[in-house]
Design an enzyme around this catalytic site. Structure first.
Site, PDB file in Angstrom:
ATOM      1  N   ASN A  67       0.831  -1.198   0.000  1.00  0.00           N
ATOM      2  CA  ASN A  67       0.000   0.000   0.000  1.00  0.00           C
ATOM      3  C   ASN A  67       0.877   1.264   0.000  1.00  0.00           C
ATOM      4  O   ASN A  67       2.047   1.203  -0.354  1.00  0.00           O
ATOM      5  CB  ASN A  67      -1.005  -0.012   1.164  1.00  0.00           C
ATOM      6  CG  ASN A  67      -2.382   0.478   0.733  1.00  0.00           C
ATOM      7  OD1 ASN A  67      -2.509   1.539   0.127  1.00  0.00           O
ATOM      8  ND2 ASN A  67      -3.403  -0.296   1.037  1.00  0.00           N
ATOM      9  N   HIS A  97       3.512   0.037  -2.719  1.00  0.00           N
ATOM     10  CA  HIS A  97       3.852  -1.383  -2.827  1.00  0.00           C
ATOM     11  C   HIS A  97       5.358  -1.641  -2.882  1.00  0.00           C
ATOM     12  O   HIS A  97       5.840  -2.488  -3.635  1.00  0.00           O
ATOM     13  CB  HIS A  97       3.184  -1.985  -4.054  1.00  0.00           C
ATOM     14  CG  HIS A  97       1.693  -2.097  -3.952  1.00  0.00           C
ATOM     15  ND1 HIS A  97       1.022  -2.075  -2.761  1.00  0.00           N
ATOM     16  CD2 HIS A  97       0.738  -2.242  -4.922  1.00  0.00           C
ATOM     17  CE1 HIS A  97      -0.279  -2.197  -2.989  1.00  0.00           C
ATOM     18  NE2 HIS A  97      -0.481  -2.297  -4.277  1.00  0.00           N
ATOM     19  N   HIS A 171      -0.956 -10.169  -3.791  1.00  0.00           N
ATOM     20  CA  HIS A 171      -1.706  -9.287  -4.680  1.00  0.00           C
ATOM     21  C   HIS A 171      -2.309 -10.018  -5.885  1.00  0.00           C
ATOM     22  O   HIS A 171      -2.336  -9.475  -6.992  1.00  0.00           O
ATOM     23  CB  HIS A 171      -0.797  -8.152  -5.162  1.00  0.00           C
ATOM     24  CG  HIS A 171      -1.509  -6.882  -5.502  1.00  0.00           C
ATOM     25  ND1 HIS A 171      -2.257  -6.719  -6.648  1.00  0.00           N
ATOM     26  CD2 HIS A 171      -1.579  -5.700  -4.855  1.00  0.00           C
ATOM     27  CE1 HIS A 171      -2.739  -5.497  -6.693  1.00  0.00           C
ATOM     28  NE2 HIS A 171      -2.353  -4.849  -5.604  1.00  0.00           N
ATOM     29  N   SER A 172      -2.833 -11.216  -5.699  1.00  0.00           N
ATOM     30  CA  SER A 172      -3.551 -11.864  -6.798  1.00  0.00           C
ATOM     31  C   SER A 172      -4.849 -11.119  -7.104  1.00  0.00           C
ATOM     32  O   SER A 172      -5.533 -10.625  -6.198  1.00  0.00           O
ATOM     33  CB  SER A 172      -3.879 -13.315  -6.455  1.00  0.00           C
ATOM     34  OG  SER A 172      -2.790 -14.168  -6.722  1.00  0.00           O
ATOM     35  N   TYR A 173      -5.173 -11.054  -8.404  1.00  0.00           N
ATOM     36  CA  TYR A 173      -6.469 -10.572  -8.868  1.00  0.00           C
ATOM     37  C   TYR A 173      -7.327 -11.809  -9.127  1.00  0.00           C
ATOM     38  O   TYR A 173      -7.004 -12.624  -9.990  1.00  0.00           O
ATOM     39  CB  TYR A 173      -6.338  -9.803 -10.171  1.00  0.00           C
ATOM     40  CG  TYR A 173      -5.696  -8.445 -10.113  1.00  0.00           C
ATOM     41  CD1 TYR A 173      -6.432  -7.295 -10.394  1.00  0.00           C
ATOM     42  CD2 TYR A 173      -4.340  -8.293  -9.823  1.00  0.00           C
ATOM     43  CE1 TYR A 173      -5.842  -6.042 -10.393  1.00  0.00           C
ATOM     44  CE2 TYR A 173      -3.737  -7.043  -9.820  1.00  0.00           C
ATOM     45  CZ  TYR A 173      -4.503  -5.921 -10.099  1.00  0.00           C
ATOM     46  OH  TYR A 173      -3.898  -4.680 -10.092  1.00  0.00           O
ATOM     47  N   ASP A 243     -11.290   0.519  -3.117  1.00  0.00           N
ATOM     48  CA  ASP A 243      -9.842   0.399  -2.976  1.00  0.00           C
ATOM     49  C   ASP A 243      -9.489   0.915  -1.596  1.00  0.00           C
ATOM     50  O   ASP A 243      -8.848   1.948  -1.446  1.00  0.00           O
ATOM     51  CB  ASP A 243      -9.110   1.178  -4.071  1.00  0.00           C
ATOM     52  CG  ASP A 243      -7.617   0.855  -4.129  1.00  0.00           C
ATOM     53  OD1 ASP A 243      -7.183  -0.072  -3.417  1.00  0.00           O
ATOM     54  OD2 ASP A 243      -6.897   1.528  -4.889  1.00  0.00           O
ATOM     55  N   GLN A 280      -7.203  -5.051   2.460  1.00  0.00           N
ATOM     56  CA  GLN A 280      -7.496  -4.138   1.357  1.00  0.00           C
ATOM     57  C   GLN A 280      -8.329  -4.879   0.322  1.00  0.00           C
ATOM     58  O   GLN A 280      -7.937  -5.932  -0.176  1.00  0.00           O
ATOM     59  CB  GLN A 280      -6.193  -3.638   0.709  1.00  0.00           C
ATOM     60  CG  GLN A 280      -6.383  -2.562  -0.338  1.00  0.00           C
ATOM     61  CD  GLN A 280      -6.414  -1.161   0.248  1.00  0.00           C
ATOM     62  OE1 GLN A 280      -6.193  -0.975   1.448  1.00  0.00           O
ATOM     63  NE2 GLN A 280      -6.660  -0.161  -0.589  1.00  0.00           N
ATOM     64  N   GLU A 308      -6.210  -8.213  -0.028  1.00  0.00           N
ATOM     65  CA  GLU A 308      -4.826  -8.133   0.417  1.00  0.00           C
ATOM     66  C   GLU A 308      -4.765  -7.925   1.938  1.00  0.00           C
ATOM     67  O   GLU A 308      -4.837  -6.790   2.407  1.00  0.00           O
ATOM     68  CB  GLU A 308      -4.123  -6.976  -0.283  1.00  0.00           C
ATOM     69  CG  GLU A 308      -4.279  -6.940  -1.790  1.00  0.00           C
ATOM     70  CD  GLU A 308      -4.071  -5.543  -2.340  1.00  0.00           C
ATOM     71  OE1 GLU A 308      -2.993  -4.961  -2.083  1.00  0.00           O
ATOM     72  OE2 GLU A 308      -4.992  -5.021  -2.994  1.00  0.00           O
TER      73      GLU A 308
END
Length: 345
Positions: A67, A97, A171-173, A243, A280, A308
């Site tokens: 972040n 990050h 941080h996988s989508y 976000d 997050q 996250e």
């Protein structure tokens, strides 16, 4: 000879995870739907060499500090530090990050590991004193486990020889319908939180924790992500959607459930458990269709979501936030679990 290494983990039920040593990045994760069919539920690329060029932090570890840190500056033990800035919401520079050469841009040492009911990879590296402006030589070790219970578990450990901020996350989508299958607005999400970290137009915390009650950020009961994302509420407008960091706790925590996501078409579910004080939730607001993934289809606006687990953004500049300073003689220890399942018919 290429430094990229790619590893495939499989569990007894047939779930498969492909990981590269570059950024400890999860390149694919194939999990079953309600009928048992496997689909890849994380956004990314088939070729690991695309990640240094095109990736908006697809599937990687984030550090030293996940972040944002305002202006890339903080004071520690009477000394001012300036980190490299790589983000500028509302035209205000910040460190995001871990900076332009954060942990996601590093090649990690890897070692296959196993235990009863799980197979995994152990990653390690030394982040040298001064990397991206951070103090201290930091020894970091992470272990990824794929269990027979269809859990992706992450164990984080770190030690330092100087006091330094540290806030690691993954941080996988995710798109539980399958990567490249459209947006995530019909996913339903529940977040076990009463408050979120309020931010300004620059997405930097104001220092206050705002109750979710009465706002579009209230996910104490499961709701469609798209149900309220278009409201003209300040929190949504400044972030272009979701976000934000939801507050889970303020002290040392045991592993507990933070969020639960369901996708009605596939029947897949995802529960996130963590020891972290915050999580997050990012709704893919900056994906714009310019990147094509493994399926050959573009990743459009809000085509993936991130969950996250982490400490609060900009914590080094807010002493009343949970502590993120690791000191010599201490061990950083954190755990996150992404648990996949299916809805009951």
């Amino acid at each position: 000879m290429s430094d990229f290494r790619v590893y495939t983990l499989r569990n007894t039920p047939g779930t498969e995870m492909v990981v590269t040593n570059y950024g400890c990045t999860v390149m694919s994760l194939r999990v079953p739907d309600r009928s048992g069919a496997l689909d890849d539920v994380v956004l990314g690329f088939s070729n690991p060499e695309r990640y240094p060029i095109d990736s908006p932090h697809f599937g990687c570890v984030v550090g030293r500090f996940g972040n944002r840190i305002a202006h890339g500056r903080f004071s520690l033990d009477g000394k001012e530090y300036q980190l490299r800035c790589n983000n500028s919401p509302a035209g205000v520079d910040c460190h995001l990050h871990g900076g332009p050469l954060g942990f996601d841009k590093a090649f990690w040492n890897t070692e296959p590991v196993s235990r009863p009911g799980a197979t995994g990879l152990r990653f390690s590296r030394l982040s040298p004193d001064g990397e991206e402006g951070y103090p201290g030589n930091l020894e970091v070790e992470m272990t990824y486990w794929l269990t027979d219970a269809n859990e992706f578990q992450i164990e984080y450990r770190a030690r330092t020889d100087q006091a330094t901020p540290l806030n690691l996350t993954h941080h996988s989508y995710f798109n539980l319908r399958g990567e490249g299958s459209g947006d995530i607005l019909d996913h339903r999400i529940q977040i076990h939180s009463e408050a979120f970290v309020a931010v300004g137009k620059d997405l930097i915390p104001s220092g206050t924790l705002q109750p979710v009650e009465g706002s579009a950020l209230d996910f104490r009961e499961a709701r469609r992500i798209g149900e309220r994302i278009h409201r003209e509420e300040e929190a949504l407008v400044v972030a272009r959607g979701y976000d934000h960091c939801w507050v889970l706790g303020r002290g040392q925590q045991s592993l507990r459930s933070a969020a639960f996501v369901t996708e009605p078409q596939s029947g897949r579910t995802l529960e996130v458990l963590t020891t972290e004080p915050g999580i997050q939730f990012y709704s893919g607001n900056f994906l714009d269709g310019s990147l094509c993934g493994k399926s050959g289809r573009p990743y459009g606006f809000r085509s993936g979501l991130c969950l996250e687990p982490q400490h609060f953004p900009d914590s080094p500049n807010h002493p009343h936030f949970p502590n993120t300073i690791l000191r010599p003689g201490q061990e950083y220890a954190s755990e996150t679990v992404y648990r996949f399942g299916t809805l009951k018919d």
